[in-house]
Write an enzyme that holds these catalytic residues in place. Structure first.
Site, mmCIF file in Angstrom:
data_model
loop_
_atom_site.group_PDB
_atom_site.id
_atom_site.type_symbol
_atom_site.label_atom_id
_atom_site.label_comp_id
_atom_site.label_asym_id
_atom_site.label_seq_id
_atom_site.Cartn_x
_atom_site.Cartn_y
_atom_site.Cartn_z
ATOM 1 N N LYS A 151 43.678 29.296 39.837
ATOM 2 C CA LYS A 151 42.228 29.193 39.708
ATOM 3 C C LYS A 151 41.847 29.008 38.237
ATOM 4 C CE LYS A 151 42.187 32.756 37.534
ATOM 5 N NZ LYS A 151 41.555 33.701 36.653
ATOM 6 N N LYS A 185 47.482 41.808 45.810
ATOM 7 C CA LYS A 185 47.625 43.211 45.399
ATOM 8 C C LYS A 185 47.764 44.061 46.663
ATOM 9 C CE LYS A 185 44.893 42.858 41.123
ATOM 10 N NZ LYS A 185 45.729 43.340 40.041
ATOM 11 N N GLU A 219 37.443 45.637 32.238
ATOM 12 C CA GLU A 219 38.749 45.548 31.560
ATOM 13 C C GLU A 219 38.575 45.974 30.101
ATOM 14 O OE1 GLU A 219 41.353 42.088 33.096
ATOM 15 O OE2 GLU A 219 39.393 41.221 32.826
ATOM 16 N N HIS A 243 38.338 36.224 42.115
ATOM 17 C CA HIS A 243 38.841 37.508 42.601
ATOM 18 C C HIS A 243 37.799 38.395 43.296
ATOM 19 C CE1 HIS A 243 42.105 36.202 40.229
ATOM 20 N NE2 HIS A 243 41.711 36.681 39.064
ATOM 21 N N LYS A 329 35.166 41.873 29.683
ATOM 22 C CA LYS A 329 36.233 42.157 28.717
ATOM 23 C C LYS A 329 35.735 43.169 27.690
ATOM 24 C CE LYS A 329 38.931 38.799 30.262
ATOM 25 N NZ LYS A 329 39.919 39.160 31.258
HETATM 26 C C1 BG6 Z 1 43.118 36.883 35.702
HETATM 27 C C2 BG6 Z 1 42.040 36.567 34.720
HETATM 28 O O1 BG6 Z 1 43.043 36.027 36.806
HETATM 29 O O2 BG6 Z 1 42.972 38.224 36.139
HETATM 30 C C3 BG6 Z 1 42.121 37.517 33.549
HETATM 31 O O3 BG6 Z 1 42.183 35.222 34.267
HETATM 32 C C4 BG6 Z 1 42.095 38.955 34.025
HETATM 33 O O4 BG6 Z 1 41.060 37.268 32.635
HETATM 34 C C5 BG6 Z 1 43.137 39.173 35.103
HETATM 35 O O5 BG6 Z 1 42.361 39.787 32.919
HETATM 36 C C6 BG6 Z 1 43.044 40.555 35.728
HETATM 37 O O6 BG6 Z 1 44.102 40.718 36.628
HETATM 38 P P1 BG6 Z 1 44.816 42.118 36.845
HETATM 39 O O7 BG6 Z 1 45.842 41.865 37.907
HETATM 40 O O8 BG6 Z 1 45.379 42.533 35.540
HETATM 41 O O9 BG6 Z 1 43.711 43.020 37.307
#
Ligand code: BG6
Length: 487
Positions: A151, A185, A219, A243, A329
């Protein structure tokens, strides 16, 4: 080594063409994932052909792969396992062209001997996806192969429709696996088990009992080396349209007629069809202070590093229940939760001051970390005289089962599924196009970005967005420690 049950992996050995083989995702997830799948015996033979812009040879690629495993593999890289894996790696720089790629494939297939299958993994930004697909076409590597696409699938409805049309000129839809790693997941799949393998919760899984839902994925990470990607993408396209909406579909869909790709996609797509177009007034876009002075970022960038929004699923089950989504972020904590707030009782016999309702409604909370957790909170009586109420909870931690070592990382699970041709956890062109369609009002008239300090929970206006409710995060009460000291 643990025995892999039959049927878990693909029947045939695999040749993986990994386009974008030296990029961030390949180094963090794909190479370590392929290493684990190969060395733990999930795949009955595997060769990997790395392809990227970097002008290195097979040995150079092995050095990059070794470094990636040292830094990012969650499993031990023993000398014997590394030697066996390194042996399977080959590399073709993009500049070498389609003939060189075709020759590398022939060599890999010859080495494997017998029947094998081809899996192309395009770990490249949207602008590089079509050129990579064309390269595979020119190298004559299309027939009988499968292709995994990363994606975001397009940047808006028009580009997604045109990307799908262009893709279909080379690959048929049943060869294309659009990956959304959140669906790989373990706890995301557990939502399906929790909802549809039990009689307890499904009867109350609707507007009569549920007040609102939050899907919250803050995050702490910044951009790392991904400024170029992020400047063209932003938080909404990177996380929400992919997501968070996919997780929302698992949470909100009707029961599928079977656990097969068709019925599951059908139910997810019905959720997407019922999603109301996103109203820009229901969206907070944020950008952390300092983003504009990072390397590779436009000093006047209007790209959001944070987004929070309210959306509605306008069907019989969910009409009138707001779904709040948030991600960004450089926020205060890294969490991935779904939190379901139940309606409060219509009347209370408990006296004022008893504490009833004082700590918010009852909640069911899913933590989507690999070591997943669930919690159901409710009011209960505080021991002792009188009637004082406290918020209590029933909690489950995957950790307690002793099976945590069996968890496959999301990418591992999905690569294995793609090798087996199982599309259950992949997204469809129809679903993705609908998500872009509901996103159009926001993409056409995005509200201005508001600054937020790194380490916060986003711009102040997130509280108005969620009012009269409150964001579940940060939690008032932490999770129970699955391994309390001295246990
Ligand atoms: C990715 C995004 O698809 O998913 C990132 O491009 C993000 O920006 C990441 O940090 C988060 O994934 P996970 O598995 O670490 O929660």
């Amino acid at each position: 080594m643990k025995k892999i049950p039959p049927g878990v992996g693909p029947k045939h050995p695999q040749v993986v063409v990994l386009v974008g083989a030296t990029g961030d995702l390949a180094r963090r997830k794909l190479l370590p994932g392929l290493f684990h799948l190969s060395s733990a015996g999930f795949i009955p033979g595997c060769r990997i052909i790395g392809v990227s812009l970097d002008d290195v040879d097979a040995d150079g690629f092995r050095t990059i792969a070794r470094d990636a495993l040292d830094r990012f593999s969650s499993r031990e890289v023993t000398a014997a396992r590394w030697d066996a894996f390194a042996e399977t790696l080959d590399y073709v720089p993009l500049a070498a062209g389609s003939n060189a790629l075709g020759a590398a494939m022939e060599k890999a297939e010859r080495t494997l001997g017998g029947e094998s299958r081809r899996l192309h993994y395009l770990s490249v930004p949207p602008s590089a996806a079509l050129p990579a697909v064309r390269l595979l076409g020119e190298a004559n590597l299309v027939s009988g192969s499968r292709v995994v696409m990363e994606k975001p699938f397009g940047m808006d409805l028009a580009s997604a429709v045109s990307l799908n049309a262009d893709l279909h000129e080379v690959f048929s839809e049943d060869q294309i696996f659009r990956i959304d790693h959140f669906l790989g997941k373990e706890p995301a799949q557990n939502i399906l088990a929790f909802r549809f393998a039990n009689g307890l919760f499904e009867p109350i899984w609707n507007r009569n009992f549920i007040d609102h839902v939050q899907i919250d994925v803050p995050e702490t990470l910044g951009l790392g080396a991904r400024a170029g990607f992020y400047e063209a993408t932003g938080a909404f396209r990177d996380m929400v349209v992919t997501h968070l909406f996919q997780v929302l579909a698992f949470m909100a869909m009707e029961s599928p007629t079977s656990l097969e790709p068709g019925p599951i996609s059908e139910e997810k797509n019905k959720v997407f069809r019922s999603l109301l177009p996103i109203d820009p007034k229901d969206v907070v876009r944020g950008q952390y202070t300092g983003y504009r002075s990072e390397d590779g970022v436009d000093p006047e960038s209007d790209v959001e590093t944070f987004v929070a929004l309210k959306c509605w699923i306008d069907n019989w089950r969910w009409a009138g229940v707001p779904f709040f989504l948030r991600t960004g972020k450089r926020l205060a904590e890294g969490q991935r939760i779904i939190s379901i707030a139940f309606r409060e009782p219509p009347k209370s016999m408990f006296p004022v001051g008893s504490g009833v309702g004082a700590q918010g409604p009852d909640h069911l909370t899913f933590d989507l970390a690999d070591a997943s957790k669930m919690s159901l909170s409710f009011y209960g009586k505080r021991p002792g005289p009188g009637m004082r109420l406290d918020k209590l909870s029933l909690q489950f931690a995957m950790h307690d089962t002793g099976l945590i070592g069996d968890v496959l990382e999301a990418y591992e699970r999905l690569i294995l599924d793609a090798m087996r041709g199982d599309r259950t956890l992949f997204t469809t062109a129809e679903g993705i196009e609908r998500l872009w369609e509901v996103s159009s009002p926001l993409l056409e008239a995005p509200p201005p970005v508001r600054l937020y300090p790194p380490g916060s929970w986003g711009p102040k206006s997130i509280h108005q967005l969620v009012a009269p409710h409150a964001w579940r995060l940060p939690f008032e009460r932490g999770w129970r420690d699955p391994n309390p000291a001295g246990s």
